[in-house]
Design an enzyme around this catalytic site. Structure first.
Site, PDB file in Angstrom:
ATOM      1  N   GLU A 155       3.961  -9.398  10.456  1.00 34.78           N
ATOM      2  CA  GLU A 155       4.146  -8.144  11.053  1.00 34.78           C
ATOM      3  C   GLU A 155       5.575  -7.715  10.982  1.00 34.78           C
ATOM      4  O   GLU A 155       5.880  -6.135  10.824  1.00 34.78           O
ATOM      5  CB  GLU A 155       3.475  -7.913  12.379  1.00 34.78           C
ATOM      6  N   ASP A 165       0.564  -5.652   2.392  1.00 35.48           N
ATOM      7  CA  ASP A 165      -0.136  -6.611   2.283  1.00 35.48           C
ATOM      8  C   ASP A 165      -0.544  -6.606   0.971  1.00 35.48           C
ATOM      9  O   ASP A 165      -0.378  -5.960   0.130  1.00 35.48           O
ATOM     10  CB  ASP A 165      -1.419  -6.202   3.206  1.00 35.48           C
TER      11      ASP A 165
END
Length: 507
Positions: A155, A165
């Site tokens: 994160e 991602d």
């Protein structure tokens, strides 16, 4: 982890200079990392222990994944005032709206999935990271997400360096240029097998559907739990072998994931290397070992705000005085959150306490505060007089000024403003400054910046609502909301009686 989706918000238009205050990188170590536990989270000391363990573990992974460049040095944990067991230091400028990480109840869209709000594109910093209390304390989730320290690093890469991602739940497979079926992944060297969910595929095997050219519905790529490859943290940080980011040498540019889509097919490591952090910081020597993170525990309290308003002759220009009084009234009536403390001070060459500190607990209190707003202006200007009076009235509440806020609205210049800067810094208060018109003191910006406050400039235009917009920004919408609005633009038009306005929204 999934990124949040935001709606368009149209607010008042105004010029604003926003103080840069957030995570700082100093001598390889990240500082001023604020982790805020939201008020709705039930008191649980295990959460605090889990936060410390997660960040300490993440610092180790961060240092190695960035090839000995970065670690976490100073972290601040802000807990709610409703947590009764703890009696920590009061925050100064640290608040939930400025948090790097928010600990809050599950988002309706993501459950306990960690996620980062970042909407500014490749290579740009995110808004904040979100974890749930269950993610932090429920060890049964570890097989799903992996070590919490590596999840934090995943994160953090979203938040600090603007990477995305490398998986895609909606398109887990694709046909490569050499007409081979491949799994959406990174690195491309990660091994696994194609398996079929029970009863969902023909004859129990994964085969290509001739009509769609893709694998039949129900097929999935099952990654081997034991891997030789070390990348990538942005694909599957849960595997024990995964310790690095995908580089140019092992990045799969064909994979239909967000990293390729948003970052123009660049690898995560290439984006990280282009960041200011990386450019300005070389690796530490082999003999150097980063220290463990230090943690400062802070306990939030109700906001204490003093309006310090200029009533000198500088407010005579145009509609300055009228617009300031109007904006302050709207702030008191509509923007101040219930449970906040508010006081009002005015100043010219002297100062006057128009209203002592009141707790905003009902409409009567708000009307009393509004009726205390000034109705005349005259005289010369002494900004330090106003600031000193504001600090005194704040101190009358409980003897402290640390973490309190002054909203300083000024229409003129004061050559002696620098004389009270040391007093302001020693008080621990935050000064938000509003320059009312072009004649306002230019030193207001440095006053706001040095105290962690916000700085606004407002126009003298008669049809301007800049002042209302400035007050609105001082009390922003709570970050931790599934329907959080992000302002992309703002529009102002004069509308005749019974008229209307039509706006073209972005597609």
């Amino acid at each position: 982890m999934p990124a949040a989706i935001h709606l368009l918000s149209l607010l008042f238009i105004y010029w604003k200079i926003q103080t840069v205050w957030g995570v700082q990188l100093r001598n390889h170590g990240y500082e001023n990392v604020i982790i805020a536990v939201q008020p709705q989270v039930p008191e649980n000391p295990q959460i605090l222990t889990a936060i410390k363990d997660m960040v300490s573990e993440a610092s180790f992974y961060l240092f190695n994944a960035t090839k000995r460049r970065f670690f976490y040095r100073k972290v601040k944990i802000l807990i709610p005032s409703t947590w009764q067991t703890f009696n920590f230091q009061r925050p100064r400028y640290e608040e939930h709206e400025k948090a790097t990480v928010i600990i809050s109840s599950p988002n309706i869209n993501y459950g306990n999935d960690p996620y980062t709000v970042h909407y500014k594109g490749c290579g740009n910093k995110g808004q904040y990271i979100h974890f749930t209390p269950e993610f932090l304390v429920d060890d049964s989730l570890l097989p799903v997400y992996g070590p919490r320290g590596k999840v934090f690093l995943h994160e953090w890469a979203h938040f600090q360096w603007g990477v995305f991602d490398e998986y895609n739940y909606e398109k887990p497979f694709f046909v490569s240029v050499d007409n081979k079926m491949k799994a959406t992944r990174c690195s491309s060297e990660m091994v696994g097998m194609y398996v079929c969910k029970k009863r969902s595929c023909s004859d129990g095997e994964c085969i290509i559907n001739p009509q769609t050219g893709n694998l039949e519905e129900g097929c999935m790529f099952l990654v081997n739990s034991t891997q030789k490859v070390k990348a990538s943290i942005m694909y599957m940080q849960s595997l024990s072998s995964i310790l690095e980011f995908c580089t140019e040498s092992n990045h799969d540019k064909e994979a239909p994931n967000l990293q390729n889509k948003i970052c123009s097919y660049r690898s995560t490591w290439d984006v990280i290397k282009s960041s200011d952090d990386f450019i300005t910081t070389g690796p530490m020597s082999e003999a150097e070992v980063p220290p463990p993170p230090s943690f400062l525990m802070l306990k939030s309290r109700a906001r204490v705000i003093c309006l310090v308003l200029d009533v000198s002759d500088n407010m005579a220009t145009g509609q300055r005085f009228h617009r300031l009084r109007q904006a302050a009234a709207i702030f008191i009536q509509q923007l101040v959150k219930p449970g906040s403390y508010v006081a009002i001070v005015t100043f010219n060459e002297t100062s006057e306490v128009r209203s002592p500190v009141y707790l905003t607990v009902g409409d009567d209190v708000r009307w009393n505060l509004t009726s205390s707003l000034p109705d005349t202006y005259s005289g010369n200007i002494s900004i330090c007089e106003g600031i000193s009076a504001g600090l005194q009235v704040i101190q009358s509440l409980d003897g402290a000024t640390e973490g309190a806020e002054i909203i300083l609205a000024v229409g003129g210049r004061d050559a002696n403003l620098h004389t009270c800067l040391s007093k302001v810094l020693a008080s621990g208060s935050v000064i938000h400054t509003i320059a009312v018109g072009v004649d306002a003191d230019p030193e207001l910006e440095s006053l706001a910046e040095s105290t962690g406050g916000k700085m606004f400039f407002t126009s003298d235009s008669n049809d301007s609502d800049h002042l209302i917009g400035a007050f609105t920004e001082i009390f922003p919408v709570n970050q931790d909301s599934p329907n959080l609005c992000i302002k992309l633009t703002s529009v102002q038009r004069r509308i005749p009686p019974e008229g209307s306005i039509r706006l073209q929204l972005y597609q």
